[in-house]
Each structure stands twice: as C-alpha cells, then as structure tokens.
Design a protein around this motif. Sequence first.
Motif, PDB file in Angstrom:
ATOM      1  N   VAL A 211      39.997  15.540  15.539  1.00 30.47           N
ATOM      2  CA  VAL A 211      39.355  16.855  15.493  1.00 30.47           C
ATOM      3  C   VAL A 211      38.820  17.210  16.877  1.00 30.47           C
ATOM      4  CG1 VAL A 211      37.452  18.192  14.507  1.00 30.47           C
ATOM      5  CG2 VAL A 211      38.799  16.636  13.051  1.00 30.47           C
ATOM      6  N   ARG A 212      38.238  16.235  17.525  1.00 28.22           N
ATOM      7  CA  ARG A 212      37.708  16.460  18.872  1.00 28.22           C
ATOM      8  C   ARG A 212      38.827  16.808  19.848  1.00 28.22           C
ATOM      9  NH1 ARG A 212      33.101  15.309  21.428  1.00 28.22           N
ATOM     10  NH2 ARG A 212      32.317  14.184  19.601  1.00 28.22           N
ATOM     11  N   VAL A 213      39.932  16.079  19.770  1.00 25.12           N
ATOM     12  CA  VAL A 213      41.055  16.367  20.665  1.00 25.12           C
ATOM     13  C   VAL A 213      41.561  17.791  20.442  1.00 25.12           C
ATOM     14  CG1 VAL A 213      43.449  15.764  21.202  1.00 25.12           C
ATOM     15  CG2 VAL A 213      41.740  13.956  20.926  1.00 25.12           C
ATOM     16  N   ASP A 214      41.702  18.181  19.175  1.00 21.64           N
ATOM     17  CA  ASP A 214      42.149  19.553  18.880  1.00 21.64           C
ATOM     18  C   ASP A 214      41.156  20.579  19.428  1.00 21.64           C
ATOM     19  OD1 ASP A 214      44.409  18.634  17.628  1.00 21.64           O
ATOM     20  OD2 ASP A 214      43.578  18.753  15.599  1.00 21.64           O
ATOM     21  N   HIS A 215      39.869  20.266  19.285  1.00 23.90           N
ATOM     22  CA  HIS A 215      38.845  21.184  19.783  1.00 23.90           C
ATOM     23  C   HIS A 215      38.941  21.339  21.302  1.00 23.90           C
ATOM     24  CE1 HIS A 215      34.995  23.195  20.234  1.00 23.90           C
ATOM     25  NE2 HIS A 215      34.613  22.263  21.087  1.00 23.90           N
ATOM     26  N   GLU A 216      39.094  20.212  22.001  1.00 27.34           N
ATOM     27  CA  GLU A 216      39.182  20.278  23.451  1.00 27.34           C
ATOM     28  C   GLU A 216      40.462  20.981  23.894  1.00 27.34           C
ATOM     29  OE1 GLU A 216      36.798  19.790  25.294  1.00 27.34           O
ATOM     30  OE2 GLU A 216      35.464  18.620  24.014  1.00 27.34           O
ATOM     31  N   HIS A 217      41.539  20.789  23.138  1.00 25.97           N
ATOM     32  CA  HIS A 217      42.788  21.467  23.485  1.00 25.97           C
ATOM     33  C   HIS A 217      42.632  22.982  23.315  1.00 25.97           C
ATOM     34  CE1 HIS A 217      47.479  21.309  23.299  1.00 25.97           C
ATOM     35  NE2 HIS A 217      47.017  21.802  24.426  1.00 25.97           N
ATOM     36  N   GLY A 218      41.835  23.383  22.329  1.00 23.15           N
ATOM     37  CA  GLY A 218      41.544  24.803  22.176  1.00 23.15           C
ATOM     38  C   GLY A 218      40.730  25.347  23.335  1.00 23.15           C
ATOM     39  N   ARG A 219      39.796  24.543  23.851  1.00 23.99           N
ATOM     40  CA  ARG A 219      38.999  24.944  25.006  1.00 23.99           C
ATOM     41  C   ARG A 219      39.850  24.973  26.275  1.00 23.99           C
ATOM     42  NH1 ARG A 219      33.306  23.956  25.255  1.00 23.99           N
ATOM     43  NH2 ARG A 219      33.682  23.287  27.397  1.00 23.99           N
ATOM     44  N   ASP A 220      40.820  24.072  26.342  1.00 22.16           N
ATOM     45  CA  ASP A 220      41.617  23.916  27.561  1.00 22.16           C
ATOM     46  C   ASP A 220      43.106  23.874  27.204  1.00 22.16           C
ATOM     47  OD1 ASP A 220      42.571  23.360  30.088  1.00 22.16           O
ATOM     48  OD2 ASP A 220      42.062  21.226  30.007  1.00 22.16           O
ATOM     49  N   PRO A 221      43.724  25.020  26.996  1.00 22.22           N
ATOM     50  CA  PRO A 221      45.145  25.061  26.640  1.00 22.22           C
ATOM     51  C   PRO A 221      46.073  24.964  27.848  1.00 22.22           C
ATOM     52  CG  PRO A 221      44.264  27.273  26.645  1.00 22.22           C
ATOM     53  CD  PRO A 221      43.105  26.360  26.981  1.00 22.22           C
ATOM     54  N   SER A 222      45.514  24.637  29.002  1.00 20.43           N
ATOM     55  CA  SER A 222      46.302  24.556  30.231  1.00 20.43           C
ATOM     56  C   SER A 222      47.254  23.365  30.189  1.00 20.43           C
ATOM     57  CB  SER A 222      45.369  24.404  31.436  1.00 20.43           C
ATOM     58  OG  SER A 222      44.711  23.148  31.381  1.00 20.43           O
ATOM     59  N   ASP A 223      48.029  23.223  31.264  1.00 19.67           N
ATOM     60  CA  ASP A 223      48.915  22.068  31.393  1.00 19.67           C
ATOM     61  C   ASP A 223      48.116  20.773  31.338  1.00 19.67           C
ATOM     62  OD1 ASP A 223      51.532  20.769  32.236  1.00 19.67           O
ATOM     63  OD2 ASP A 223      50.234  20.199  33.907  1.00 19.67           O
ATOM     64  N   ARG A 224      46.948  20.745  32.002  1.00 18.95           N
ATOM     65  CA  ARG A 224      46.093  19.569  31.938  1.00 18.95           C
ATOM     66  C   ARG A 224      45.693  19.258  30.509  1.00 18.95           C
ATOM     67  NH1 ARG A 224      40.044  19.789  34.300  1.00 18.95           N
ATOM     68  NH2 ARG A 224      40.010  21.469  32.762  1.00 18.95           N
ATOM     69  N   GLY A 225      45.312  20.271  29.750  1.00 17.65           N
ATOM     70  CA  GLY A 225      44.923  20.063  28.370  1.00 17.65           C
ATOM     71  C   GLY A 225      46.068  19.551  27.518  1.00 17.65           C
ATOM     72  N   GLN A 226      47.276  20.067  27.737  1.00 19.80           N
ATOM     73  CA  GLN A 226      48.427  19.608  26.971  1.00 19.80           C
ATOM     74  C   GLN A 226      48.715  18.135  27.248  1.00 19.80           C
ATOM     75  OE1 GLN A 226      52.003  21.840  27.706  1.00 19.80           O
ATOM     76  NE2 GLN A 226      53.058  21.038  25.901  1.00 19.80           N
ATOM     77  N   ARG A 227      48.669  17.753  28.518  1.00 20.84           N
ATOM     78  CA  ARG A 227      48.912  16.357  28.858  1.00 20.84           C
ATOM     79  C   ARG A 227      47.821  15.441  28.296  1.00 20.84           C
ATOM     80  NH1 ARG A 227      48.236  15.766  34.030  1.00 20.84           N
ATOM     81  NH2 ARG A 227      47.829  17.928  34.596  1.00 20.84           N
ATOM     82  N   ALA A 228      46.569  15.890  28.373  1.00 24.78           N
ATOM     83  CA  ALA A 228      45.473  15.071  27.847  1.00 24.78           C
ATOM     84  C   ALA A 228      45.596  14.895  26.339  1.00 24.78           C
ATOM     85  CB  ALA A 228      44.130  15.707  28.200  1.00 24.78           C
ATOM     86  N   ALA A 229      45.996  15.938  25.630  1.00 26.89           N
ATOM     87  CA  ALA A 229      46.158  15.845  24.182  1.00 26.89           C
ATOM     88  C   ALA A 229      47.277  14.868  23.818  1.00 26.89           C
ATOM     89  CB  ALA A 229      46.441  17.226  23.602  1.00 26.89           C
ATOM     90  N   ILE A 230      48.364  14.904  24.568  1.00 25.86           N
ATOM     91  CA  ILE A 230      49.466  13.960  24.323  1.00 25.86           C
ATOM     92  C   ILE A 230      49.017  12.533  24.623  1.00 25.86           C
ATOM     93  CG2 ILE A 230      51.725  13.224  25.177  1.00 25.86           C
ATOM     94  CD1 ILE A 230      52.420  16.188  25.514  1.00 25.86           C
ATOM     95  N   ARG A 231      48.300  12.344  25.708  1.00 30.23           N
ATOM     96  CA  ARG A 231      47.805  11.009  26.028  1.00 30.23           C
ATOM     97  C   ARG A 231      46.870  10.499  24.939  1.00 30.23           C
ATOM     98  NH1 ARG A 231      44.356   8.894  31.346  1.00 30.23           N
ATOM     99  NH2 ARG A 231      44.551   6.679  30.815  1.00 30.23           N
ATOM    100  N   ALA A 232      45.997  11.347  24.463  1.00 24.92           N
ATOM    101  CA  ALA A 232      45.081  10.943  23.391  1.00 24.92           C
ATOM    102  C   ALA A 232      45.855  10.562  22.142  1.00 24.92           C
ATOM    103  CB  ALA A 232      44.106  12.078  23.093  1.00 24.92           C
ATOM    104  N   GLY A 233      46.901  11.322  21.823  1.00 28.65           N
ATOM    105  CA  GLY A 233      47.683  11.004  20.642  1.00 28.65           C
ATOM    106  C   GLY A 233      48.331   9.643  20.724  1.00 28.65           C
ATOM    107  N   ALA A 234      48.886   9.299  21.879  1.00 24.72           N
ATOM    108  CA  ALA A 234      49.532   7.994  22.045  1.00 24.72           C
ATOM    109  C   ALA A 234      48.528   6.858  22.147  1.00 24.72           C
ATOM    110  CB  ALA A 234      50.403   8.019  23.297  1.00 24.72           C
ATOM    111  N   SER A 235      47.250   7.174  22.383  1.00 24.49           N
ATOM    112  CA  SER A 235      46.218   6.154  22.561  1.00 24.49           C
ATOM    113  C   SER A 235      45.695   5.588  21.240  1.00 24.49           C
ATOM    114  CB  SER A 235      45.026   6.742  23.340  1.00 24.49           C
ATOM    115  OG  SER A 235      45.412   7.178  24.614  1.00 24.49           O
ATOM    116  N   ARG A 236      45.919   6.262  20.154  1.00 26.32           N
ATOM    117  CA  ARG A 236      45.285   5.890  18.882  1.00 26.32           C
ATOM    118  C   ARG A 236      45.693   4.485  18.439  1.00 26.32           C
ATOM    119  NH1 ARG A 236      47.448  10.280  15.160  1.00 26.32           N
ATOM    120  NH2 ARG A 236      46.321   9.066  13.584  1.00 26.32           N
ATOM    121  N   PRO A 237      44.733   3.689  17.932  1.00 26.05           N
ATOM    122  CA  PRO A 237      44.998   2.302  17.523  1.00 26.05           C
ATOM    123  C   PRO A 237      45.589   2.221  16.125  1.00 26.05           C
ATOM    124  CG  PRO A 237      42.674   2.780  17.242  1.00 26.05           C
ATOM    125  CD  PRO A 237      43.292   4.023  17.827  1.00 26.05           C
TER     126      PRO A 237
END
Length: 421
Positions: A269-295
């Motif tokens: 939920v937090r990642v989605d929220h931050e992606h909404g705040r930052d839909p830039s290229d940086r935000g897209q890459r960070a969201a993908i990195r967060a997704g692959a980070s999950r245990p």
Amino acid sequence: ASGRSLEDWAEAWLQTPSLNTIGATWVIEHGRVAEMELRQTATEVEPRLRPHTTTLGLIGAGADGRLEIDSVSVTIDDERMLVPEAVGRPVPLFVYPNHGDHDYALAELDPASLDFALERLPELPDVLLRQQVWSTLWEMVRASRLRSTDYLEAVRQFAPGETDRSLVGSIVDRAAVAQRRYLPDQDRARVSRALTDAAVGALQHTADPDLRLVWVRSAAMFASEAGDVARLLGLVDGAWTIDGFEPDQQLRWTLAVKAAAYGLDEALVRVDHEHGRDPSDRGQRAAIRAGASRPDVEVKEDAWSRINGDGYGSDYLTRAAIAGFQWSHQRDLLSDYRAPFYEQVEQVYRTRDHAYAENYLRWLVPDRWAEPAELERMHAFTLELGEEQELLRRHLTEVADDLARDIRVRAFARARADEPE
C-alpha cells in the motif's frame, strides 16, 4: 630541468603498481623519545619499496592541555629509517606518518596512536588530519589490522559530533560498506541498531540542514531490521517530527523499498501511495525495485523469470528489478538462485551490452554472505570460462577479490572478538 636523471624514480613510481605502507615506532626513556623509527612495507604481490619524502606529525598536549601538532620532515627509501629529529622530544600522544597528505602512501598507526584514535579522534585540531585518520582506520579494517566492529564503534561515537559535511559524508558512506560487507553475522543486528540510533540522534540534534540530510539518509542506510525501518517510517508518516525538517521523495522511496524488503505490514500500500506521489521515471523504477524486494517465494520466482526472460519493458526498468532482488537478510529465500546465477551470467555477457551485463553481475552475484564455499565456486567457474569471455572473467575476478577480503575481514573481527581480555 633538475639536472638529475629520473629513470630510477620513474621505474619505481610510474612503472610498478600498488602502494607502500609507512608506520612509526618509538622507544621512551625518562618521559622523552629515546628513539623513533619509520618502517616501510609493500604488498606480497608487488614487494617494491620506494623513496618517500613525507611529514611526520607528532601530536601532544600543550601547556594549556590542548593538543598541539609538531612536524618533522623525513625521507625514507628503504625498509627502516631512524628519525633523529624526534629524539629528546616529549612523548607524543599520537603519531601520524603522513601529516599534510603530501606522500603517496598508506599510513599505519602504531598501537598507542591507534588507541588514541579510537578514544580521542575528535580532539585532533585539524580537519584534514581527522579526515586522514578516518581514511587510515578504514584501510586498516580492509587490511585486517583493525576489527570492523571497533571501526564502526568509533563511527557511532564520533561521527555525530563532526561538523564538516564532506567528512561526515565520507565517514558514513564507508561505514555503510563496513556494515554491509565486513561485519560478522553475530554482530550485525547489534551494530546496525547502534548505528541507526546514532544517526537518528545526530539528525535530531543538528540544526545544519545539510548535515540533517546526510544523517537521515544514513539512518535509512543503516536500518537493517524491520523495527528500525518502521521507526524511520514514523518520521515519513508524521508519527514523530523534527522542527524544520521535511522528508523528501528520495527518503520516502528508500524506506518504502526497505519496507517491502522486510515484509512490513501495508508495505505494498505504501509503495502504491508513493508511486502516486511520484509517477516519474524514478518512481516507476523504485516501485519495480520494491516489488522484486519482497520476501516471498512466488515473488522471487516471478522476478527471476522476468529478469531472465522478457524483462520489465526496458533494460532500464529491468535493472531496477535486478537491484531489488537480493537482500542480505533473505539468505535462505535466495539460496535456490545461486546455481542459476552462474548458468545465466555467461549468457547475459554474451548477448547484452556491457553496462547491463555488469549490472546483472554486481547485483545478482551471491557474494554478500562472505562464504568460503561460494568463493571456491566462483573461482572454479572463472577457470572454466573461454577466451571469448574475458570481460566476464575480469569482472568476476574483481568480485572474487572483494569477496576474499570480506571473508578475511570478518574472520579477523570474529577471532579478535573471541580473544580473552
């Protein structure tokens, strides 16, 4: 121009690799220096000694009790050299073999000077000297002459009181490497928590906006347990505040990715929220990195398949997933991907551009646990590479050299910790 031949000098300094290390020892009689000696050493790989002209810094207490710096110009071109200019002087509290940083060499602290540095480093009155001493302590850790835990304890104690922004930045950057690569597993949780606490304390007590930025990012780097990440998320969410400080988007993303990696509640939920705040290229890459980070087993399987398959739409985005795949605390979860890494990396180097291939290697090689068995497998794999894979061989050899150092430094810290007081 000087009227002197420089052929010998050029051979020593321009045609041979590696650095020499210079240290000092001394003998005391009746409260005065009876003898002082410089010693020069070289590496086993390149045992060449060189001519050095340097300044020996002698630090002692002045009449008012404050530290004063005396200096002696010296030249050494062999393994040992006496320093007669130091004889008869008061006993120094601290000796630095390259005061002023005019020599191209590593400095090594004698036992008395090392003890002084670990107890009173902030008292050194010159910022350049403090910077040099921090660098020397760092090189001593890497050379297995100082325990990583002792070095990081000095960081915890002294770095928050330093006011020079560039020096603080270099201290905490090296501390983050030491925390990640050089800490024995038995000390990781304790030391990481102490570093995080120190960074948060420094953040709360400094009024310098530049230092605040350094310390908040350092706290985010040091946080290596779910509880510490959750505490820092409280700053982002407003559960606790610092007057005049507003978390920026970079900090928000750093902590959002860590929240995902440590499996915190509502991390997605937090990642989605931050992606909404930052839909830039940086935000897209960070969201993908967060997704692959999950245990999560299925998450890792899907990310590995996409990284080694069709990717995430572009090499740029796929590299974000690569950067999020491996985390030190996910050792058991990631163990099944060690052998597949070696199966895939050769193909990646054959078919992808150099930048992507090197990124793949650096983020996915299973080196962060400093295991001798992994080093052996790495060496064996490297020996089997053909001539057409020279770039992979070179990059993997560099990784293996770093891994071998990690193993040595951790073993040194463990062995010294087990010694009786």
